[in-house]
Design a protein around this motif. Sequence first.
Motif, PDB file in Angstrom:
ATOM      1  N   GLY A  49       0.832  -1.210   0.000  1.00  0.00           N
ATOM      2  CA  GLY A  49       0.000   0.000   0.000  1.00  0.00           C
ATOM      3  C   GLY A  49       0.860   1.251   0.000  1.00  0.00           C
ATOM      4  O   GLY A  49       0.611   2.202  -0.753  1.00  0.00           O
ATOM      5  N   GLY A  50       1.900   1.272   0.837  1.00  0.00           N
ATOM      6  CA  GLY A  50       2.825   2.413   0.892  1.00  0.00           C
ATOM      7  C   GLY A  50       3.570   2.604  -0.414  1.00  0.00           C
ATOM      8  O   GLY A  50       3.761   3.729  -0.896  1.00  0.00           O
ATOM      9  N   GLN A  51       3.994   1.485  -1.005  1.00  0.00           N
ATOM     10  CA  GLN A  51       4.731   1.533  -2.274  1.00  0.00           C
ATOM     11  C   GLN A  51       3.834   2.087  -3.388  1.00  0.00           C
ATOM     12  O   GLN A  51       4.273   2.899  -4.210  1.00  0.00           O
ATOM     13  CB  GLN A  51       5.207   0.112  -2.620  1.00  0.00           C
ATOM     14  CG  GLN A  51       6.104  -0.005  -3.832  1.00  0.00           C
ATOM     15  CD  GLN A  51       7.484   0.619  -3.622  1.00  0.00           C
ATOM     16  OE1 GLN A  51       7.721   1.759  -4.014  1.00  0.00           O
ATOM     17  NE2 GLN A  51       8.383  -0.122  -3.013  1.00  0.00           N
ATOM     18  N   LEU A  52       2.570   1.684  -3.399  1.00  0.00           N
ATOM     19  CA  LEU A  52       1.615   2.198  -4.393  1.00  0.00           C
ATOM     20  C   LEU A  52       1.471   3.711  -4.273  1.00  0.00           C
ATOM     21  O   LEU A  52       1.462   4.425  -5.272  1.00  0.00           O
ATOM     22  CB  LEU A  52       0.235   1.573  -4.164  1.00  0.00           C
ATOM     23  CG  LEU A  52      -0.093   0.270  -4.873  1.00  0.00           C
ATOM     24  CD1 LEU A  52      -1.412  -0.283  -4.380  1.00  0.00           C
ATOM     25  CD2 LEU A  52      -0.152   0.466  -6.385  1.00  0.00           C
ATOM     26  N   SER A  94       7.442  -7.511  -5.681  1.00  0.00           N
ATOM     27  CA  SER A  94       8.199  -7.270  -4.458  1.00  0.00           C
ATOM     28  C   SER A  94       7.741  -5.922  -3.926  1.00  0.00           C
ATOM     29  O   SER A  94       7.942  -4.887  -4.564  1.00  0.00           O
ATOM     30  CB  SER A  94       9.694  -7.248  -4.755  1.00  0.00           C
ATOM     31  OG  SER A  94      10.363  -6.625  -3.673  1.00  0.00           O
ATOM     32  N   GLY A  95       7.104  -5.940  -2.754  1.00  0.00           N
ATOM     33  CA  GLY A  95       6.575  -4.706  -2.170  1.00  0.00           C
ATOM     34  C   GLY A  95       7.678  -3.746  -1.758  1.00  0.00           C
ATOM     35  O   GLY A  95       7.535  -2.536  -1.840  1.00  0.00           O
ATOM     36  N   LEU A  96       8.809  -4.306  -1.332  1.00  0.00           N
ATOM     37  CA  LEU A  96       9.895  -3.454  -0.813  1.00  0.00           C
ATOM     38  C   LEU A  96      10.625  -2.723  -1.934  1.00  0.00           C
ATOM     39  O   LEU A  96      10.945  -1.547  -1.819  1.00  0.00           O
ATOM     40  CB  LEU A  96      10.865  -4.323   0.001  1.00  0.00           C
ATOM     41  CG  LEU A  96      11.776  -3.585   0.979  1.00  0.00           C
ATOM     42  CD1 LEU A  96      10.967  -2.815   1.999  1.00  0.00           C
ATOM     43  CD2 LEU A  96      12.704  -4.552   1.686  1.00  0.00           C
ATOM     44  N   THR A  97      10.858  -3.413  -3.064  1.00  0.00           N
ATOM     45  CA  THR A  97      11.600  -2.781  -4.166  1.00  0.00           C
ATOM     46  C   THR A  97      10.649  -2.163  -5.198  1.00  0.00           C
ATOM     47  O   THR A  97      11.062  -1.329  -6.002  1.00  0.00           O
ATOM     48  CB  THR A  97      12.487  -3.820  -4.888  1.00  0.00           C
ATOM     49  OG1 THR A  97      11.636  -4.831  -5.448  1.00  0.00           O
ATOM     50  CG2 THR A  97      13.484  -4.472  -3.928  1.00  0.00           C
ATOM     51  N   GLY A  98       9.373  -2.595  -5.188  1.00  0.00           N
ATOM     52  CA  GLY A  98       8.403  -2.030  -6.133  1.00  0.00           C
ATOM     53  C   GLY A  98       8.384  -2.735  -7.476  1.00  0.00           C
ATOM     54  O   GLY A  98       7.725  -2.280  -8.402  1.00  0.00           O
ATOM     55  N   SER A  99       9.069  -3.868  -7.579  1.00  0.00           N
ATOM     56  CA  SER A  99       9.085  -4.610  -8.852  1.00  0.00           C
ATOM     57  C   SER A  99       7.695  -5.138  -9.188  1.00  0.00           C
ATOM     58  O   SER A  99       7.027  -5.720  -8.331  1.00  0.00           O
ATOM     59  CB  SER A  99      10.047  -5.804  -8.763  1.00  0.00           C
ATOM     60  OG  SER A  99      11.299  -5.377  -8.303  1.00  0.00           O
ATOM     61  N   PHE A 100       7.297  -4.942 -10.453  1.00  0.00           N
ATOM     62  CA  PHE A 100       6.014  -5.400 -11.000  1.00  0.00           C
ATOM     63  C   PHE A 100       4.802  -4.709 -10.358  1.00  0.00           C
ATOM     64  O   PHE A 100       3.678  -5.111 -10.601  1.00  0.00           O
ATOM     65  CB  PHE A 100       5.843  -6.925 -10.901  1.00  0.00           C
ATOM     66  CG  PHE A 100       6.719  -7.672 -11.874  1.00  0.00           C
ATOM     67  CD1 PHE A 100       6.531  -7.547 -13.238  1.00  0.00           C
ATOM     68  CD2 PHE A 100       7.746  -8.491 -11.416  1.00  0.00           C
ATOM     69  CE1 PHE A 100       7.334  -8.234 -14.139  1.00  0.00           C
ATOM     70  CE2 PHE A 100       8.558  -9.165 -12.301  1.00  0.00           C
ATOM     71  CZ  PHE A 100       8.364  -9.037 -13.665  1.00  0.00           C
TER      72      PHE A 100
END
Length: 533
Positions: A127-130, A298-304
């Motif tokens: 959610g934070g990454q989005l 990957s939520g931490l790196t934002g991949s995909f």
Amino acid sequence: MSNWNVNANSFVPNVNARPFVPGQPYSPPANEQQPAPEPAEDWEDQADSSPVPPQEAAPPAPVESAAPVAAVVEPVAQKKEPTPEEDVIAPIAKKFQRTVYVDDGTHKEHINIVFVGHVDAGKSTIGGQLMFLTGMVDKRTLEKYEREAKEKGRESWYLSWCMDTNDEERDKGKTVEVGRAYFETEKRHFTILDAPGHKSFVPNMIAGATQADLAVLVISARRGEFETGFDRGGQTREHSMLVKTAGVKHLVILVNKMDDPTVKWEEERFKEIEGKLTPYLKKLGFNPKTDITYIPCSGLTGSFIKDRPAASDGSWYTGPCFIEFIDVILPSFKRDFNGPVRCIVVEKYSEMGTVIIGKMESGCVQKGDTLVVMPNKQVVQVLQIWADDVETDRVVAGDNIKFKLKGIEENELQGGFIICSPDSLAKTGRVFDAEVLVLEHKSIIASGYSCVLHIQSAVEEVTVRGVIATIDKKTGEKKRAKFVKQDEKCIMRLESTESFVLEPFKEFPYLGRFTLRDEGKTIAIGKVLKVIE
């Protein structure tokens, strides 16, 4: 008597006599019943100035001749002009006028996304990454969170702090309440509902799921974590079932933590999770071809999530990224903009008046509208409207809203109340027949058994009055029965102590679906067939 009738016409211009109506309680209602003709008031004035009873003076006047009729017709136009009279009548007339939705081209399609899954799967982090990738949280704020998280020795939690805002959630790294945030793309407006994954907070998660159109089931691909979440007692199973019961049709499965050292973007692990999860979701009623989408990320790196990773990580995956899928590929949702107003109250608080947080399920509401709160049947007026914390003049079906209401106190409201248009009130009931599927229960369920019912965001204690019949899952054949056990489908009559809002499933699906829970577990799901009393 005929003499008095002649006199009555000669006193028509006597306007100032109206205030002199002492001790006549029945005269105001007479005015309200005939608001248009002014001469009527003048005839009453006359009756005051003379000792003769007014009842006899009034009827003959119109019959008299053409002249009085003309006198009646003329003032009708004048009567519509005065504002004090209109002020009294306007809300009453407006009460029964439903606000009509007019598409002015400014309204983006609104989609509510609930993030569900086992505890620590990475829901808040995604959610934070989005929010960061869509520009809703700036880099400086994130750097501040990162610094603070480092000081607490929780370096990898900083993204989840965009969603988990209170200290308790941040210290433990566990979401408790449903976090809210929103982001926009060119075509659509999205609200993120970050549900808690811990089994102690399932009632909060149900309240989040009832507001959602699309569910994102977050799975941890890390070895051991997926298995813990998916095995009996894990929240992956229960959450996906509750989401289905809440009426969510589309499910996106984000296989998170693919960058973990135990996984390293292996396609086999992704396929293994897909293979284990699909049969269970199919059993719940999701169609694997149309309703389910798997995306590794990957939520931490934002991949995909927004973009593909630059390296060869996950090069085997050729499908869309998450934001691309929800913005472009996800089909539009059907909304009933011109239907009766149905707004589910999720939370309420007091701030310079009574404020409710909820979701518009159908209809359209404008500032100043008069609505009715069910089940107490209290008439309220909408003073202010916010859609996702932005003040607006109008909200429509599908929007997440805040209303400031006039005419009701905060302690008179509860979660699960429904705000309706006055011309079409929601049904309320205490006893109802329902089709129930028992999912997990050790012993039998028979009359006298009590449990907790969750219907949209309302929570009620109910007792089984009696099992009417069991239904064969394959043939649909009904057999009379007195009890029901695990994995059986039946029709039963349920009763609650207080009446609450519910509708037959075929009329309003979102007010006819429910979940039964007991001892902290979801034991059954069902739909309302008929409200008895």
